[in-house]
Design a protein around this motif. Structure first.
Motif, mmCIF file in Angstrom:
data_model
loop_
_atom_site.group_PDB
_atom_site.id
_atom_site.type_symbol
_atom_site.label_atom_id
_atom_site.label_comp_id
_atom_site.label_asym_id
_atom_site.label_seq_id
_atom_site.Cartn_x
_atom_site.Cartn_y
_atom_site.Cartn_z
ATOM 1 N N GLY A 35 0.830 -1.210 0.000
ATOM 2 C CA GLY A 35 0.000 0.000 0.000
ATOM 3 C C GLY A 35 0.857 1.250 0.000
ATOM 4 N N GLY A 53 2.234 4.493 3.727
ATOM 5 C CA GLY A 53 3.114 3.514 3.078
ATOM 6 C C GLY A 53 4.204 4.211 2.286
ATOM 7 N N ASN A 75 1.107 -2.609 5.308
ATOM 8 C CA ASN A 75 0.472 -1.295 5.477
ATOM 9 C C ASN A 75 -0.805 -1.128 4.642
ATOM 10 O OD1 ASN A 75 0.698 1.891 5.815
ATOM 11 N ND2 ASN A 75 0.575 1.450 3.622
ATOM 12 N N GLY A 122 -4.305 -0.854 3.180
ATOM 13 C CA GLY A 122 -5.541 -0.806 3.960
ATOM 14 C C GLY A 122 -6.675 -0.122 3.235
ATOM 15 N N LEU A 161 0.488 -2.620 10.410
ATOM 16 C CA LEU A 161 -0.237 -1.393 10.751
ATOM 17 C C LEU A 161 -1.550 -1.733 11.434
ATOM 18 C CD1 LEU A 161 0.547 1.670 10.143
ATOM 19 C CD2 LEU A 161 1.981 -0.062 9.111
ATOM 20 N N GLY A 206 -2.766 7.146 15.293
ATOM 21 C CA GLY A 206 -3.986 7.935 15.479
ATOM 22 C C GLY A 206 -4.342 8.570 14.151
ATOM 23 N N THR A 225 -4.037 11.748 5.431
ATOM 24 C CA THR A 225 -3.809 11.019 4.173
ATOM 25 C C THR A 225 -5.114 10.986 3.394
ATOM 26 O OG1 THR A 225 -4.521 8.847 4.985
ATOM 27 C CG2 THR A 225 -2.199 9.397 5.320
HETATM 28 P P1 NAD Z 1 -4.355 5.348 2.037
HETATM 29 O O1 NAD Z 1 -5.764 5.053 1.668
HETATM 30 O O2 NAD Z 1 -3.828 6.716 1.777
HETATM 31 O O3 NAD Z 1 -3.371 4.301 1.357
HETATM 32 C C1 NAD Z 1 -3.642 2.927 1.394
HETATM 33 C C2 NAD Z 1 -2.959 2.270 0.221
HETATM 34 O O4 NAD Z 1 -3.249 0.863 0.274
HETATM 35 C C3 NAD Z 1 -3.468 2.789 -1.152
HETATM 36 O O5 NAD Z 1 -2.386 3.143 -1.976
HETATM 37 C C4 NAD Z 1 -4.249 1.595 -1.693
HETATM 38 O O6 NAD Z 1 -4.256 1.507 -3.101
HETATM 39 C C5 NAD Z 1 -3.514 0.422 -1.054
HETATM 40 N N1 NAD Z 1 -4.317 -0.802 -1.036
HETATM 41 C C6 NAD Z 1 -5.634 -0.921 -0.700
HETATM 42 N N2 NAD Z 1 -6.034 -2.187 -0.865
HETATM 43 C C7 NAD Z 1 -4.971 -2.907 -1.314
HETATM 44 C C8 NAD Z 1 -4.772 -4.260 -1.677
HETATM 45 N N3 NAD Z 1 -5.758 -5.155 -1.617
HETATM 46 N N4 NAD Z 1 -3.539 -4.623 -2.095
HETATM 47 C C9 NAD Z 1 -2.526 -3.727 -2.173
HETATM 48 N N5 NAD Z 1 -2.657 -2.419 -1.848
HETATM 49 C C10 NAD Z 1 -3.869 -2.016 -1.422
HETATM 50 O O7 NAD Z 1 -4.251 4.967 3.599
HETATM 51 P P2 NAD Z 1 -3.233 5.434 4.742
HETATM 52 O O8 NAD Z 1 -3.932 6.440 5.569
HETATM 53 O O9 NAD Z 1 -1.898 5.719 4.194
HETATM 54 O O10 NAD Z 1 -3.209 4.082 5.623
HETATM 55 C C11 NAD Z 1 -2.145 3.148 5.589
HETATM 56 C C12 NAD Z 1 -2.359 2.128 6.707
HETATM 57 O O11 NAD Z 1 -2.407 2.789 7.971
HETATM 58 C C13 NAD Z 1 -3.667 1.354 6.593
HETATM 59 O O12 NAD Z 1 -3.475 0.031 7.033
HETATM 60 C C14 NAD Z 1 -4.574 2.086 7.540
HETATM 61 O O13 NAD Z 1 -5.632 1.275 7.991
HETATM 62 C C15 NAD Z 1 -3.600 2.456 8.635
HETATM 63 N N6 NAD Z 1 -4.025 3.590 9.461
HETATM 64 C C16 NAD Z 1 -4.244 4.824 8.927
HETATM 65 C C17 NAD Z 1 -4.642 5.867 9.750
HETATM 66 C C18 NAD Z 1 -4.888 7.269 9.239
HETATM 67 O O14 NAD Z 1 -5.353 8.108 10.016
HETATM 68 N N7 NAD Z 1 -4.607 7.593 7.978
HETATM 69 C C19 NAD Z 1 -4.820 5.645 11.114
HETATM 70 C C20 NAD Z 1 -4.598 4.372 11.624
HETATM 71 C C21 NAD Z 1 -4.195 3.348 10.797
#
Ligand code: NAD
Length: 255
Positions: free
Chosen positions: A13, A19, A91, A93, A141, A186, A190
């Motif tokens: 991701g 990521g 990562n 998600g 993550l 938290g 993004t």
């Molecule tokens: P984001 O949506 O900006 O990026 C997620 C990336 O994952 C995208 O590029 C997407 O294309 C990729 N992805 C989705 N499904 C996929 C799959 N099946 N195979 C491969 N890639 C895939 O999200 P983010 O905010 O950067 O989050 C990254 C991680 O951190 C996630 O696991 C999310 O749950 C976790 N997280 C984020 C936050 C936040 O506030 N942004 C908070 C807690 C946890």
């Protein structure tokens, strides 16, 4: 000397968001990096932006982490093209938020598929190499939502599941020189949290301000905040840390 000189890091991701920030940090500290994401061209574009020194490489691989064959061929490609694998960051998600009574089977299955099945498949494929070479770092993550969050029964269950998965990896793989830890971010600015704002009919800036106002450190997190913690947990300085979940949330869940 970078902390990851000569290492190969795989970040799922990583085409954007946390990521990408993490991939950037590993590259800055000397690693060759495989950017894995759903779309190969987006993954390739992200890989092309990484800062590389002499001897470092970056590649982008299109892969759906919830698909067994796709994962196996991605890990095979990393080993072929980058010469090994030392660090795995699970990562990738998605969110499919809804109150329980409106949550569909698909909302549940997609979230479980990407977060839990995805982390499981990637880790199973990578651990073979980690165990053989008696060295590996796994970072998963999680999220503060693991502790419970309205509208996120699916995501919360998956993110707490990640913590149990991480603890078990710590126990099973510790004897083979492999550390497994998790970060529970938290609110991080993004595309994921911007999409949440739009669902709540708010401007992304408005939701960020609301979160910052309620956070003990009075700001929201940035991908770099997670990347810094990720670099520590995947470095040899953290070799006595395993099975842990580190909350990187500005104190959001302290009360
Ligand atoms: P984001 O949506 O900006 O990026 C997620 C990336 O994952 C995208 O590029 C997407 O294309 C990729 N992805 C989705 N499904 C996929 C799959 N099946 N195979 C491969 N890639 C895939 O999200 P983010 O905010 O950067 O989050 C990254 C991680 O951190 C996630 O696991 C999310 O749950 C976790 N997280 C984020 C936050 C936040 O506030 N942004 C908070 C807690 C946890």
């Amino acid at each position: 000397m970078g902390r990851f000189d000569g290492r190969v890091a795989v970040v799922t991701g990583a085409a954007r968001g946390i990521g990408f920030g993490t991939a950037q940090r590993f590259a800055e500290e000397g690693a060759s990096v495989a950017v894995i994401d759903l779309d190969e061209s987006a993954a390739g574009e992200a890989a092309a932006k990484l800062p590389l020194g002499e001897g470092q490489k970056a590649i982008g691989i299109g892969c759906d982490v919830s698909d067994t064959e796709s994962v196996q061929s991605a890990v095979d490609r990393v080993v072929d093209e980058l010469g090994g694998i030392h660090i795995l960051v699970n990562n990738a998600g998605v969110t499919r938020d809804n109150l329980l009574f409106k949550m569909t089977d698909e909302d549940w299955d997609v979230v479980m598929g990407v977060h839990l099945r995805g982390a499981f498949l990637m880790t199973r494929a990578a651990q073979k190499h980690f165990v053989e070479q008696r060295y590996g770092k796994i970072l998963n993550l999680s999220s503060v939502s693991a502790l419970g969050n309205r509208g996120q029964a699916n995501y919360s269950a998956a993110k707490m599941g990640i913590q149990g998965f991480t603890r078990t990896l710590g126990i099973e793989l510790g004897p083979y020189g492999v550390n497994a830890n998790a970060i529970a971010p938290g609110f991080i600015a993004t595309e994921m949290t911007d999409a949440t704002a739009r669902r709540l009919k708010m401007e992304p800036e408005e939701l960020r301000k609301m979160n910052a106002d309620h956070n003990p450190v009075r700001r929201v997190g940035q991908p770099e905040d997670i990347a810094a913690a990720a670099a520590f947990l995947c470095s040899d300085e953290a070799s006595y840390v395993t099975g842990q979940t580190l909350y990187v949330d500005g104190g959001a869940k302290l009360g």
